[in-house]
Design an enzyme around this catalytic site. Structure first.
Site, short mmCIF file in Angstrom:
data_model
loop_
_atom_site.label_atom_id
_atom_site.label_comp_id
_atom_site.label_asym_id
_atom_site.label_seq_id
_atom_site.Cartn_x
_atom_site.Cartn_y
_atom_site.Cartn_z
N GLY A 136 86.58 -39.32 23.69
CA GLY A 136 87.02 -40.70 23.43
C GLY A 136 87.11 -40.95 21.93
O GLY A 136 86.24 -40.49 21.19
N THR A 176 80.46 -40.74 18.56
CA THR A 176 80.64 -41.43 19.84
C THR A 176 80.13 -42.86 19.69
O THR A 176 79.08 -43.09 19.07
CB THR A 176 79.90 -40.77 21.04
OG1 THR A 176 79.83 -41.72 22.11
CG2 THR A 176 78.49 -40.32 20.72
N ILE A 177 80.87 -43.78 20.25
CA ILE A 177 80.39 -45.17 20.23
C ILE A 177 79.11 -45.28 21.06
O ILE A 177 78.34 -46.21 20.87
CB ILE A 177 81.44 -46.18 20.75
CG1 ILE A 177 81.82 -45.91 22.21
CG2 ILE A 177 82.66 -46.22 19.85
CD1 ILE A 177 82.53 -47.09 22.87
N ASP A 178 78.88 -44.34 21.99
CA ASP A 178 77.74 -44.45 22.91
C ASP A 178 76.39 -44.19 22.22
O ASP A 178 75.35 -44.57 22.76
CB ASP A 178 77.89 -43.46 24.08
CG ASP A 178 79.16 -43.66 24.86
OD1 ASP A 178 79.74 -44.77 24.78
OD2 ASP A 178 79.60 -42.73 25.56
N MET A 209 80.60 -50.70 27.20
CA MET A 209 80.64 -49.25 27.45
C MET A 209 79.29 -48.60 27.14
O MET A 209 78.32 -49.29 26.83
CB MET A 209 81.74 -48.63 26.60
CG MET A 209 83.14 -48.83 27.17
SD MET A 209 84.34 -47.92 26.18
CE MET A 209 85.78 -48.02 27.24
N ARG A 263 78.51 -45.36 28.90
CA ARG A 263 78.33 -44.33 29.93
C ARG A 263 76.90 -44.34 30.46
O ARG A 263 76.46 -45.35 30.96
CB ARG A 263 78.72 -42.97 29.38
CG ARG A 263 79.11 -42.02 30.45
CD ARG A 263 79.70 -40.78 29.92
NE ARG A 263 81.14 -40.77 30.05
CZ ARG A 263 81.96 -39.96 29.40
NH1 ARG A 263 81.48 -39.13 28.52
NH2 ARG A 263 83.24 -40.00 29.63
N VAL A 279 88.47 -52.21 23.62
CA VAL A 279 88.47 -52.99 22.38
C VAL A 279 87.26 -52.58 21.52
O VAL A 279 87.30 -52.64 20.30
CB VAL A 279 88.49 -54.51 22.69
CG1 VAL A 279 87.16 -55.02 23.22
CG2 VAL A 279 88.89 -55.32 21.48
O1 F6P Z 1 82.20 -41.89 25.51
C1 F6P Z 1 82.86 -43.00 25.01
C2 F6P Z 1 83.36 -43.87 26.12
O2 F6P Z 1 84.01 -44.96 25.52
C3 F6P Z 1 82.32 -44.31 27.15
O3 F6P Z 1 81.54 -45.38 26.68
C4 F6P Z 1 83.20 -44.64 28.32
O4 F6P Z 1 82.51 -44.50 29.56
C5 F6P Z 1 84.29 -43.63 28.23
O5 F6P Z 1 84.33 -43.19 26.90
C6 F6P Z 1 85.64 -44.17 28.65
O6 F6P Z 1 86.57 -43.19 28.40
P1 F6P Z 1 88.14 -43.29 28.66
O7 F6P Z 1 88.46 -44.63 29.18
O8 F6P Z 1 88.77 -43.02 27.33
O9 F6P Z 1 88.43 -42.18 29.61
#
Ligand code: F6P
Length: 342
Positions: free
Chosen positions: A10, A126-128, A170, A172, A273
């Site tokens: 991502g 990673t934003i996570d 978000m 995960r 966003v």
């Molecule tokens: O790992 C980053 C992240 O934004 C998670 O928070 C989210 O679950 C996932 O990627 C969503 O990914 P995409 O919609 O790009 O498949």
């Protein structure tokens, strides 16, 4: 030296700042050549790359996303994938590769480094913020800022309409974004995957907030689940790394709160966003320092390592160690947030 660079997984704010730093230090200071592979591991698999010179990185520092593009391509899920990747790198004369990614992209990097066929220095993003072995990943601070601003705004509209607002963020399987954005935004309930929630307790907090004359804000991480196991939400779709796409807990929880309290509840799903737009000052500086440190590590002859933030220092840690497990929210950090619930 010839350095390859790619951005995988991502996207997140700060990726371009890393690319810029690698080129400014590598090309500008050390006389390297830098080649960017397009769309993460896809570009290496399919030999799709672009030379990166000083002119090509001008203006990149504040720009969100990644000019190299990204994908969730997994070379280890493709027939002859690792051999094709090593073949491209050999043919392109790449001496060392700098993959910028999260657990998946860097997991591939760790396995490639183990083959001994290429030198690899990873950069965590990673934003996570769920990568072990680094205190922070860049992208996280920006995502938290976006979510906090949304929560600030939702307080005023929620209070005006006397309704509950449930904000799905978000993250995960890690609750870092929910925890930090919820604490910074003064949420009345924060729900994270690490701490399965009790619906009765959530409803009690919501009622308590209404009783105080204000409207509740519930921040829920996309991976949060209730204790009784109901409401397990995902589309069932999986990516190349086997991750199920999460989402939907916010609207489901809002419906439940409305039913149980008899008062209107609405859900706001922040979605992508949180990943878009310009990086925060913290993320710009962290991403820049990571990029510089990656080039220094490459020149020091390192491989199988990732640059990481420990306190205020940038250090090198083994890639295998960094991708072995996720960094989750510890119980004591959640307990700090709980003081403000209700
Ligand atoms: O790992 C980053 C992240 O934004 C998670 O928070 C989210 O679950 C996932 O990627 C969503 O990914 P995409 O919609 O790009 O498949």
């Amino acid at each position: 030296m010839r350095i390859g660079i790619l951005t995988g997984g991502g996207d997140c704010p700060g990726l371009n700042a890393v690319i810029r730093a690698v080129v400014r230090k590598g090309v500008g200071e050390l006389g390297d050549e830098v080649v960017g592979f397009r769309d993460g591991w896809r570009g290496v698999l399919e030999d799709d790359s672009v030379p990166l010179d000083l002119a090509s990185v001008r203006g990149l520092l504040p720009r969100g996303g990644t000019v190299l593009g990204t994908s969730r391509t997994n070379p280890f899920a493709v027939e002859d994938g690792p051999e094709r990747v090593l073949g491209t790198l050999r043919r392109s004369g790449v001496d060392a590769l700098v993959p910028i990614g999260g657990e998946d992209t860097l997991g591939v990097a760790a396995k490639l480094a183990e083959t001994g066929g290429i030198r690899v220095v990873g950069v965590p993003k990673t934003i996570d913020n769920d990568l072990d072995a680094t205190d922070y990943t860049f992208g996280f601070d920006t995502a938290v800022g976006v979510a906090m601003e949304a929560i600030d705004r939702l307080h005023t509209t929620g209070d005006s309409h006397h309704r509950t607002l449930v904000v799905e963020v978000m993250g995960r399987h890690a609750g870092w974004i929910a925890l930090h954005a919820g604490m910074a935004g003064g949420a009345n309930v924060i729900l994270i995957p690490e701490h399965p929630f009790d619906v009765d307790a959530v409803v009690a907090h919501v009622r308590h907030r209404f009783d105080s004359g204000f409207s509740p804000i519930v921040v829920v991480s996309e991976g949060a689940k209730p204790r009784d196991g109901a409401m397990v939400l995902s589309t069932g779709e999986k990516d190349a790394f086997g991750h199920v796409r999460l989402g939907g807990v916010g609207p489901a929880l809002a419906a439940l709160i409305e039913e149980r309290t008899g008062r209107e509840a609405r859900a706001v799903v922040l979605g992508h966003v949180q990943r878009g737009g310009t990086p925060s000052p913290f993320d710009r500086v962290l991403a820049t320092r990571f990029g510089l440190a990656a080039v220094t590590a490459v020149h020091a002859g390192e491989t199988g390592v990732m640059v990481a933030l420990h306190g205020t220092d940038i250090v090198r840690v083994p890639l295998a160690e960094a991708t072995a497990q996720l960094k989750l929210v510890p119980a004591e950090r959640y307990a700090e947030a709980e003081v403000f619930f209700g």
